[in-house]
Design an enzyme around this catalytic site. Structure first.
Site, PDB file in Angstrom:
ATOM      1  N   HIS A  62       4.075  -6.495   6.524  1.00 27.45           N
ATOM      2  CA  HIS A  62       4.316  -5.883   7.824  1.00 27.45           C
ATOM      3  C   HIS A  62       5.809  -5.357   7.942  1.00 27.45           C
ATOM      4  O   HIS A  62       6.439  -5.656   8.842  1.00 27.45           O
ATOM      5  CB  HIS A  62       3.666  -6.144   9.117  1.00 27.45           C
ATOM      6  N   HIS A  93       3.974   2.754  14.085  1.00 26.39           N
ATOM      7  CA  HIS A  93       2.537   1.905  14.476  1.00 26.39           C
ATOM      8  C   HIS A  93       2.906   0.478  14.353  1.00 26.39           C
ATOM      9  O   HIS A  93       2.070  -0.202  14.889  1.00 26.39           O
ATOM     10  CB  HIS A  93       1.653   2.607  13.763  1.00 26.39           C
TER      11      HIS A  93
END
Ligand SMILES: *[C@@H]1O[C@H](CO)[C@@H](O)[C@H](O)[C@H]1NC(C)=O
Ligand SMILES: *[C@@H]1O[C@H](CO)[C@@H](O)[C@H](O)[C@H]1NC(C)=O
Ligand SMILES: *[C@@H]1O[C@H](CO)[C@@H](O)[C@H](O)[C@H]1NC(C)=O
Length: 670
Positions: free
Chosen positions: A414, A454
């Site tokens: 991530h 996001h």
């Protein structure tokens, strides 16, 4: 008419023997049906040609063993198969819409199989017998010496037999579809005869008597006529034919059961009730049953104000958070770069960014870990986002830089490369024809922004970890959608805090609200606990007639599906990219497990232990459970054959490693 009801012929098509196929074998035996078993589509077809089974049950749970739909098509191509009932055994829910009219949701319990067989026998199989009997009856009518005519309730001629043709001198084609009134009448009948006949029929009574019919050549002939009303059979005024059932899928979600029950009830309801139920279905299929706080429509000012009020409350509660984790524009990034300054080396790696096979890792390397900023500049300019937002390009640059700076480079998955990848997939999907048709420009802008932000400030740990660890974020968000709420909230915080990077500063208040609402909704949709809900609702809504697709409710579902698919599209990427992503996500999960063990926290994903994990197995499960069905649905909507091909290749790749009992990302060098 006597219909054969026992000794049904059943064909089971299962690539492998498992508890499900055994369940059906046993159920056939108990029901005293004749049962054949086939393992491959070829042998299934051969067997079918020989026995013409009444019922064919095809395993449609593992699309990789064989193509169940192709088999269905080949069976349907056999002439005598039109009265055969075909049932697909599916997993949780199913995506193929038109071929399989009947579905059976995987359940190996023998009694469940038995009950299913009995229901099929008394329902669809018997209906097929009736249809077959109907064919026989029509054959008899064709041979009859008596002239026979059948009309609908509203007196439209539906059928005349050959005897009618030869006696009256008309050809079928001249009569069928015409109203009786349009056919010339003989003047020899008493003036009130037709009225007498009609009122008799309206009362549901038979009429018999002498009638003068006018032949095509104008001659009148005297006939002894019998007119019989057929009540409750024709159903010509019921709109809810079986088409409605074919379109609504059998999905195991409760809401889908509800929809199916209503569909069934509609068929036997009078018109006003059926119409009321139509409206109920409309609501069930499109609006927000599950998350009312985000289901506000643009045009409702009351709800908008409520949302506005909630926003203010939320913002206040973020204050505390802000002081603990400041997110400033890093000073080394304040010199803005511009698209025209992009070094040729970087520009070159982005040349094919509109292709699905674009290599994001090249860009990651070429930009020294700033893929999001560069790709963002290129894609946002391709979609005219600055023009839409009426914001200077310099603001967009600063915004992309500050957002990218808030992704953690230390996460192995991530980090901002994942964000850039999701942005890439989002932009790709937005260019698909059907997606374009369904969305407005503001939806496109919202989707691109949502993709960019996001996962911002993702800590490299999952929601469950944060909850177990009692992290500040989990406490702030009551253990509910912790990360997704944080990404959405923080994104707006950093954006609006400083005019230099506030891409929203020049848009109107109402437009800002709509945009903000759409972005939040999409970011929250990436939460995986809601995965099946989003996919189910999407599938239910795209099964509706096309005319209804442009609605707001559907746009929301399309946008959610779009960002969800973009977010977990790794298994649909070219193999090398897919493998790299699999390595990165596994490493991030391993690190979490390490930390859970260190801190004595519950291990939330025990399979992701770096000492024991089989990466191929984990990928296979992920694809089976989350990816296949979702992308089947997305492909059916957006038409993405290249993604499905990659998915298939990648699945086979992982299967191949697993069959060799390898746990690693790649086979060892020869
Ligand atoms: C299949 O049906 C069509 C139309 O009814 C007919 O023309 C054709 O000859 C049939 N084929 C076979 C193999 O029976
Ligand atoms: C993302 O993580 C990988 C390690 O998995 C690393 O090689 C890469 O440089 C990181 N990318 C960014 C943009 O931080
Ligand atoms: C968390 O729960 C409390 C108590 O129910 C509520 O007042 C608060 O608004 C919730 N916070 C969030 C972010 O949902």
């Amino acid at each position: 008419m006597c219909l054969p009801v026992s000794l049904l012929q059943v064909l089971l098509v299962f690539a492998k023997e498992d508890s499900q196929s055994n369940g059906f074998c046993w159920a056939c035996e108990k029901a005293n049906f004749r049962c054949s078993m086939a393992r491959t589509p070829e042998s299934a077809l051969e067997c079918f040609l020989e026995k013409h089974h009444d019922l064919v049950i095809i395993d449609h749970r593992h699309s990789r063993h064989f193509d169940a739909e192709a088999l269905c098509r080949s069976i349907r191509a056999v002439n005598s198969s039109e009265n055969t009932v075909i049932v697909a055994v599916v997993k949780r829910y199913v995506i193929s819409f038109f071929l399989f009219v009947t579905r059976y949701v995987e359940n190996a319990n023998m009694m469940a199989c038995y009950n299913e067989l009995l229901q099929l026998e008394h329902g669809e199989v018997r209906a097929q017998f009736k249809l077959r009997a109907g064919n026989a009856i029509f054959t008899a009518l064709e041979q009859s010496q008596e002239a026979i005519e059948i009309t609908s309730e509203d007196q439209v001629i539906q059928y005349v037999n050959p005897a009618y043709e030869s006696i009256m001198g008309y050809q079928q084609g001249e009569l069928i579809g015409k109203e009786i009134i349009e056919v010339p009448k003989s003047e020899k009948n008493k003036p009130d005869l037709l009225e007498t006949i009609n009122s008799c029929i309206r009362k549901g009574k038979e009429w018999q008597g002498i009638y003068y019919a006018k032949k095509k050549n104008g001659d009148s002939i005297q006939q002894n006529v019998k007119i019989t009303p057929v009540i409750g059979q024709g159903g010509s005024q019921r709109r809810h034919s079986s088409m409605a059932r074919i379109h609504s899928m059998t999905i195991e979600a409760p809401i889908t059961k509800v929809i199916n029950i209503i569909n069934a009830a509609q068929e036997s309801s009078p018109m006003p009730v059926a119409e009321a139920l139509d409206r109920v279905l409309e609501i069930l299929r499109t609006t927000e049953l599950y998350s009312p706080q985000l289901g506000t429509k643009d045009e409702d000012p009351h709800t908008n104000d409520l949302v506005g009020g909630l926003m203010t409350v939320s913002r206040r509660s973020f204050k505390k958070f802000e002081t603990t984790q400041p997110h400033h524009l890093p000073s080394h990034l304040t010199t803005p770069l511009s698209l025209s300054d992009i070094p040729p080396r970087i520009a070159q790696t982005m040349e094919n960014e509109d292709s699905w096979d674009f290599d994001i890792f090249n860009l990651e390397a070429a930009t020294l870990k700033r893929p999001l900023t560069y790709l963002g500049l290129k894609i946002f300019s391709r979609f005219g986002v600055c023009e839409f937002l009426n914001c200077p390009e310099a603001t967009l640059r600063s915004w992309l830089q500050v957002i990218e700076a808030n992704y953690h480079s230390s996460n192995s998955y991530h980090n901002s490369t994942h964000a850039a990848d999701v942005l890439h997939a989002t932009a790709y999907f937005l260019c698909k024809e059907r997606v374009k048709q369904s969305l407005d420009p503001i939806d496109e802008v919202a989707a691109l922004i949502a993709a960019t932000v996001h996962d911002v400030d993702h800590p490299g740990r999952t929601n469950s970890f944060l909850c177990n660890a009692g992290s500040e974020l989990a406490i702030l968000y009551n253990d509910t959608a912790v990360l997704e709420s944080h990404h959405a909230a923080l994104a707006f915080q950093i954006t609006t805090r400083d005019d230099k990077c506030n891409i929203f500063k020049n848009i109107e208040r109402n437009e800002y609200r709509t945009l903000r609402q759409a972005i939040i909704d999409m970011v929250l949709a990436t939460e995986m606990t809601k995965h099946f809900e989003h996919v189910n609702k999407f599938v239910n809504s795209i099964n509706k007639p096309l005319a209804a697709l442009e609605e707001n409710g559907n746009r929301i579902l399309v946008k959610r599906m779009l960002i969800k698919c973009a977010d977990i599209s790794n298994p649909c990427r070219p193999q090398e990219l897919c493998i790299e992503w699999a390595g990165r996500i596994s490493e991030e999960y391993f690190a979490q497990t390490d930390e859970e063990k260190r801190q004595g926290l519950p291990v939330v994903m025990p399979v992701f232990d770096r000492n024991t994990c089989s990466i191929p197995k984990s990928q296979i499960s992920f694809i089976d459970y989350f990816i296949t069905d979702m992308f089947d649905a997305w492909d059916a909507f957006a038409d993405l054959p290249n993604l499905m091909q990659h998915l298939d290749n990648n699945f086979k790749y992982w299967k191949g490693l697993d069959e060799r009992k390898l746990h690693s990302l790649r086979p060892p060098p020869e």
